[in-house]
Design a protein around this motif. Structure first.
Motif, PDB file in Angstrom:
ATOM      1  N   ARG A  56       0.850  -1.190   0.000  1.00  0.00           N
ATOM      2  CA  ARG A  56       0.000   0.000   0.000  1.00  0.00           C
ATOM      3  C   ARG A  56       0.886   1.241   0.000  1.00  0.00           C
ATOM      4  O   ARG A  56       1.739   1.402   0.873  1.00  0.00           O
ATOM      5  CB  ARG A  56      -0.913  -0.017   1.226  1.00  0.00           C
ATOM      6  N   TRP A  78      -0.154  -0.367  -7.641  1.00  0.00           N
ATOM      7  CA  TRP A  78      -0.979  -0.895  -6.553  1.00  0.00           C
ATOM      8  C   TRP A  78      -2.420  -0.444  -6.783  1.00  0.00           C
ATOM      9  O   TRP A  78      -2.686   0.730  -7.043  1.00  0.00           O
ATOM     10  CB  TRP A  78      -0.480  -0.365  -5.208  1.00  0.00           C
ATOM     11  N   ASP A  84      -8.433  -3.062  -3.482  1.00  0.00           N
ATOM     12  CA  ASP A  84      -9.262  -4.252  -3.717  1.00  0.00           C
ATOM     13  C   ASP A  84     -10.741  -3.950  -3.437  1.00  0.00           C
ATOM     14  O   ASP A  84     -11.371  -4.534  -2.559  1.00  0.00           O
ATOM     15  CB  ASP A  84      -8.781  -5.414  -2.850  1.00  0.00           C
ATOM     16  N   PHE A 142     -14.610  -4.120  -4.208  1.00  0.00           N
ATOM     17  CA  PHE A 142     -15.520  -5.050  -4.864  1.00  0.00           C
ATOM     18  C   PHE A 142     -16.956  -4.680  -4.496  1.00  0.00           C
ATOM     19  O   PHE A 142     -17.206  -3.878  -3.582  1.00  0.00           O
ATOM     20  CB  PHE A 142     -15.218  -6.493  -4.450  1.00  0.00           C
ATOM     21  N   ASN A 192     -15.884 -11.649 -11.866  1.00  0.00           N
ATOM     22  CA  ASN A 192     -15.627 -10.336 -12.442  1.00  0.00           C
ATOM     23  C   ASN A 192     -15.168 -10.489 -13.889  1.00  0.00           C
ATOM     24  O   ASN A 192     -14.180 -11.158 -14.185  1.00  0.00           O
ATOM     25  CB  ASN A 192     -14.560  -9.616 -11.615  1.00  0.00           C
ATOM     26  N   SER A 233     -14.042  -3.131   0.735  1.00  0.00           N
ATOM     27  CA  SER A 233     -12.719  -3.719   0.542  1.00  0.00           C
ATOM     28  C   SER A 233     -12.695  -5.122   1.117  1.00  0.00           C
ATOM     29  O   SER A 233     -13.378  -5.425   2.108  1.00  0.00           O
ATOM     30  CB  SER A 233     -11.644  -2.862   1.207  1.00  0.00           C
ATOM     31  N   PHE A 234     -11.912  -5.987   0.492  1.00  0.00           N
ATOM     32  CA  PHE A 234     -11.758  -7.337   1.004  1.00  0.00           C
ATOM     33  C   PHE A 234     -10.938  -7.360   2.289  1.00  0.00           C
ATOM     34  O   PHE A 234     -11.325  -7.985   3.273  1.00  0.00           O
ATOM     35  CB  PHE A 234     -11.058  -8.216  -0.037  1.00  0.00           C
ATOM     36  N   TYR A 269      -8.708  -4.472   3.656  1.00  0.00           N
ATOM     37  CA  TYR A 269      -8.314  -3.285   4.401  1.00  0.00           C
ATOM     38  C   TYR A 269      -9.460  -2.803   5.289  1.00  0.00           C
ATOM     39  O   TYR A 269     -10.565  -2.510   4.816  1.00  0.00           O
ATOM     40  CB  TYR A 269      -7.875  -2.171   3.446  1.00  0.00           C
TER      41      TYR A 269
END
Length: 453
Positions: A55, A121, A124, A126, A134, A182-183, A185
């Motif tokens: 990140r 970067w 993520d 979704f 996707n 986010s998945f 974070y």
């Protein structure tokens, strides 16, 4: 020996201080030696590309702010049976990378670059409601500004869960949600924000939406709840997308033909019941309506019980009731013309009361008696007129005349009963027809009111 240890400790401390000073810097300036009018040397960004797995922040205690917006460009399909909405979105993400900065004046005036997204970067982000793999096309690029602002646009074909309410089909409105999160974070590492206002997203989606078919976009709203998973707290943005079905296809193909068939069934009451054509005509209409429902079954939702199904069942019930009414009237007429039973006194009184002349119609008395077959010769106590001649009848002729008179009186009484039962059948036909119209109007108005609520 002790002096060497102090020397080594001093060198190690200097190395740590230099690394900390480098980490606390505001930016990581890109060397402009790789910039020219023909492009940019990838070596200038190689250090950034090597850090794409991490990140991009100077201090890991500071969360990355990611701004989200999207454009709804197509509503592809709404599956009422599986409760799924298939749409096409352009998802826009924007965040800052402090390690990508350069001075445009020193870098031949270049303010913005396009870089392959695979070398950067990416957050993520979704859609929580998504139920499909996707289908984002590969090898996308991102815009990178000289201040380190990265803008990444990603087209997506999204099949998402949507709680569909089809009770008001085909005049229904649906409210589906797109929840961006986010998945990995949590709120300590990533915070979500808005790049555009909701009204801008709505207007843009309305202007560029590609499908002008069954569904139209009404509006978009948002909410910013937090999602708690165990001890972790995730930031998310929830968009409420309101869509409405265009009912013209179903009105023309379903409601209008059904209304025509019911109207013809109601008008068939004007066919004379004595002719025997009313019942076959109603049976033909009933069979035609069942064939119509079978042919139009593919246009109806495969799950649930929409109001239009209740409407069709109501129309079918009305046709069956009208057929039963016709069978009852036909039975009464057949009974009246074959072997009419004696009419009960209360029914005879009711029939006389219902057919009594109005005060405003003085000539209706004779008509009412005529309709009921109550001619002077059929009324109780009335005799046939006797010829006033001077001749006396012969005894044999008198016996024959008495027998003929008795037979004539029997026929007159039978005809009188036939007329009474026929008149009663017509009265019942009119009464049941009015009740049928009242029930039909009440039911249809109720369904229309429910559709408008």
């Amino acid at each position: 020996m002790e002096g060497g240890w102090f020397l080594m400790r001093g060198c190690f401390l200097c190395l740590i201080i230099s690394l900390l000073l480098q980490g606390e810097g505001d930016t990581f300036t890109i060397n402009c030696s790789g910039f020219d009018q023909h492009g940019v040397d990838p070596v200038a960004f190689q250090a950034v590309f090597d850090r794409k797995a991490f990140r991009p922040v100077i201090n890991y205690s500071i969360p990355t702010h990611v701004n989200i917006s999207f454009t709804l460009s197509a509503i592809l399909e709404v599956d009422a049976q599986l409760q799924l909405l298939t749409s096409f979105l352009w998802m826009d993400l924007m965040w800052d990378n402090p390690f990508i900065t350069w001075n445009p004046e020193e870098c031949v005036g270049i303010n913005k670059l396009t870089i392959s997204a695979e070398n950067l970067w990416l957050p993520d982000i979704f859609i929580v409601e998504s139920m499909d793999v996707n289908e984002t096309p590969p090898h996308l690029t991102a815009y990178v500004s000289s201040e380190g602002r990265i803008k990444f646009d990603k087209p997506m074909r999204v099949t998402s869960i949507c709680n569909l309410d089809i009770f008001y089909f085909p005049f229904d409105q649906q409210n589906c949600t797109f929840t961006f999160s986010s998945f990995l974070y949590t709120v300590d590492s990533m915070l979500l924000g808005m790049d555009k206002e909701v009204w801008e997203i709505t207007n843009t989606s309305r202007n560029i939406i590609q499908t002008q078919g069954e569904w139209e976009l009404l509006g978009i709203n948002k909410a910013t709840p937090k999602m708690s998973v165990g001890s972790n707290l995730y930031d998310q943005i929830m968009f409420y997308v309101a869509i409405r079905r265009r009912p013209s296809l179903y009105v023309i193909n379903l409601l209008v033909p059904s209304g025509f068939l019911v109207a013809i069934d109601a008008l068939s009451f004007y066919l004379p019941a004595e002719s025997g054509n009313r019942a076959p005509f109603k049976i033909t209409l009933l069979l035609g309506y069942n064939v119509f429902l079978l042919m139009m079954n593919d246009l109806l939702p495969a799950s649930g019980t929409p109001l239009i199904s209740v409407y069709f069942a109501l129309c079918l019930s009305l046709m069956v009731i009208s057929l039963l009414e016709t069978i009852f009237i036909t039975y009464l007429l057949h009974m009246a013309t074959s072997e009419p039973p004696p009419m009960p006194q209360w029914l005879h009184s009711l029939l006389l009361h219902c057919t009594s002349p109005r005060k405003c119609c003085p000539t209706a008395a004779q008509k009412g008696n005529k309709d009921l077959g109550l001619t002077p010769t059929h009324l109780p106590g009335m005799k046939e007129p006797v010829e006033l001649v001077g001749k006396m009848p012969h005894p044999g002729k008198a016996e024959l005349n008495g027998s003929a008179r008795a037979q004539q009186e029997y026929k007159a009484r039978k005809q009188h009963m036939v007329d009474l039962w026929v008149e009663f059948s017509h009265m019942m036909d009119t009464l049941l027809f009015h009740l049928y119209l009242l029930f039909m109007a009440t039911s249809i108005i109720t369904v229309i009111v429910l559709w408008n609520t």
